[in-house]
Every structure is written in C-alpha cells, then in structure tokens.
Design a protein around this motif. Structure first.
Motif, short mmCIF file in Angstrom:
data_model
loop_
_atom_site.label_atom_id
_atom_site.label_comp_id
_atom_site.label_asym_id
_atom_site.label_seq_id
_atom_site.Cartn_x
_atom_site.Cartn_y
_atom_site.Cartn_z
N LYS A 1 -9.60 85.56 4.32
CA LYS A 1 -9.95 86.85 4.94
C LYS A 1 -9.15 88.00 4.33
O LYS A 1 -9.68 89.08 4.06
CB LYS A 1 -9.72 86.78 6.45
CG LYS A 1 -10.69 85.86 7.18
CD LYS A 1 -10.34 85.77 8.66
CE LYS A 1 -11.11 84.66 9.35
NZ LYS A 1 -10.73 84.52 10.78
N LEU A 2 -7.85 87.77 4.12
CA LEU A 2 -7.02 88.82 3.55
C LEU A 2 -7.46 89.17 2.13
O LEU A 2 -7.59 90.35 1.77
CB LEU A 2 -5.55 88.38 3.55
CG LEU A 2 -4.55 89.39 2.97
CD1 LEU A 2 -4.61 90.72 3.71
CD2 LEU A 2 -3.14 88.82 3.01
N LEU A 3 -7.73 88.15 1.32
CA LEU A 3 -8.16 88.39 -0.05
C LEU A 3 -9.52 89.07 -0.08
O LEU A 3 -9.79 89.93 -0.93
CB LEU A 3 -8.18 87.09 -0.85
CG LEU A 3 -6.82 86.41 -1.03
CD1 LEU A 3 -6.98 85.06 -1.74
CD2 LEU A 3 -5.85 87.31 -1.79
N GLY A 4 -10.39 88.69 0.87
CA GLY A 4 -11.69 89.36 0.97
C GLY A 4 -11.55 90.85 1.22
O GLY A 4 -12.29 91.67 0.67
N SER A 5 -10.55 91.19 2.02
CA SER A 5 -10.32 92.61 2.34
C SER A 5 -9.69 93.36 1.18
O SER A 5 -9.68 94.59 1.15
CB SER A 5 -9.41 92.73 3.58
OG SER A 5 -8.06 92.41 3.25
#
Length: 250
Positions: free
Chosen positions: A27-31
């Motif tokens: 999720k963090l990398l997606g953001s």
C-alpha cells in the motif's frame, strides 16, 4: 497494456503481500507511484482487498497467485508482472512462515525443511529472476528478522536459521551486483503486530514481550514498511548490503 519503463515508472513485486508487513508495504509503495504486484499464495480475497485499497488511493496494482518457493511459479510471477505492469525494477522478499513454538529437539525434519524452503528458497528464486532484468537504479529488500540475531531459542530456531540464511544471501548478492548499480538490503523486524504470531500459537505474543522491549511496545507493519520503502528509494542510493533493525532497541 504493458508499460515501457521510464526513470519515473517503477514496478515492484511484494511477495506474501496479502497481510501484515507485505500488505502495508504494498500500500505504501502504491501511494509512492510504484506499479505494485501483490503476490499471494492462498489468500485471494485478502490480496484483492490490498489491490483495491491501492487503486482507491490512486495507485496501480495487480494480484498474482504464486507459491514463490517453487521455481516455475516464480518464473511465471515475473513474466505475468512484466506483461501487465512492465519490467520489474524493485523487489520485496517478504514471504515467511513459522510454526508452533518449540525447542529444536522436538522439531520434525518436515517442519525444518518447510521453513527453509518457504523462507530461503523463495528469497533465492525471486532474487535470481529479478537480477536477470534489473539495471542500475534497481533495488531489492529482503524481510529478515531480529530472530537471525537472537536465534529464537525455545521458540523458533528453525525460523531464526532461515532468516540467518537470508542475511547471508543479502550480503553476498549485494556484493555481486554492486558494480551494476543494483542495491540489495534487508530489514530485520522484531516484535511486530501481525497475524504471524497466531501461526506460532501465541496471538498475543507481542503484548507479552512488550515490557522487555526498550521502547516498551511492539511495532506496526506500517513502521516496517517505511524502512522498506526508504531502502528501495533513491534516497538510499548509497546503501547496499545493509540491515535495518526494527526491533524497538532489542
């Protein structure tokens, strides 16, 4: 439609990304603008939820089933990710398994081999496939454990041994590919609030051990994800063969 990689476009595979540290990292990398492959073994619905969360936040993600301890599955995982998102530029080896707390004398050979295959063989296979196409500026982060330093006596010696092997693999590979501009690092989480403790037979293990941790609390998957994201990023461009301990001082 497959993308061509520009310097701006990054594609990451996060193994075991349906829950815990893997999900938080995806999720963090997606953001942060990565195209994210959420790899999962059995938990389809959980993996699809992670993809949905990333997309709702404006990111790009896909879910791909693969048992990353199996060579054919890993080859397919990279091929499908490349086809759907573009050439893989970053990798997070997060898959891990542990079983009920036990002393070494009581461990079966089947359990020991399962832990080694799931945790170490998967890391080796994914690193190997990634390195084949990675270029300067690409990076790998392996999710080891503070257990590799403590040995996890009376609980998870097999798990600790597998993480020690991951540490050695991290160091050796980092030196092999350093001249190519590819970075390989690891994080070593300590007591983190994840579902994995239930797998070990003690869901509340982090709460039990919190008083023994200098920071007096367990960590969160999100805190580990932040370190992983930094190591993958250009902000850590001079860091390779390194380990970040996320263990509250233990």
């Amino acid at each position: 439609m497959a993308h061509t990689n520009s310097n701006q476009y990054k594609v990451v595979i996060v193994t075991g990304a349906s829950r815990g540290i893997g999900a938080a990292t995806a999720k963090l990398l997606g953001s942060q603008g990565y195209g994210v492959c959420v790899n999962y073994h059995k938990q389809l619905e959980a993996a699809e939820q992670v993809v949905t969360d990333i997309k709702l936040a404006g990111g790009q993600a896909i879910a791909i089933q693969a048992d990353v301890s199996k060579e054919a599955d890993v080859v397919r995982l990279f091929a499908e990710t490349t086809q759907q998102l573009g050439t893989v530029t970053h990798l997070v080896n997060n898959v891990g398994v542990l079983f009920t707390q036990s002393k070494l004398v009581d461990l079966s050979i089947e359990r020991f081999n399962t832990v080694m295959t799931t945790n170490v063989t998967s890391c080796f296979l994914c690193c190997r496939e990634a390195i084949k196409t990675m270029q300067a500026g690409c990076a790998i982060v392996n999710v080891s454990s503070a257990a590799s330093r403590s040995g996890a006596p009376n609980e998870y010696v097999d798990y600790a041994a597998s993480k020690g092997a991951m540490d050695s693999l991290t160091k050796g590979l980092s030196l092999e590919v350093a001249a190519d501009g590819i970075r390989v690092n690891a994080v070593r989480p300590g007591c983190i609030y994840t579902d994995m403790h239930a797998d070990g037979g003690e869901p509340n293990r982090v709460d039990r051990l919190s008083s023994q941790i200098p920071l007096q609390r367990g960590g969160t998957p999100e805190e580990v994800a932040e370190a992983i994201a930094w190591l993958l990023s250009d902000a850590a461009s001079y860091v390779t063969g390194s380990f970040i301990d996320l263990a509250g001082g233990r």
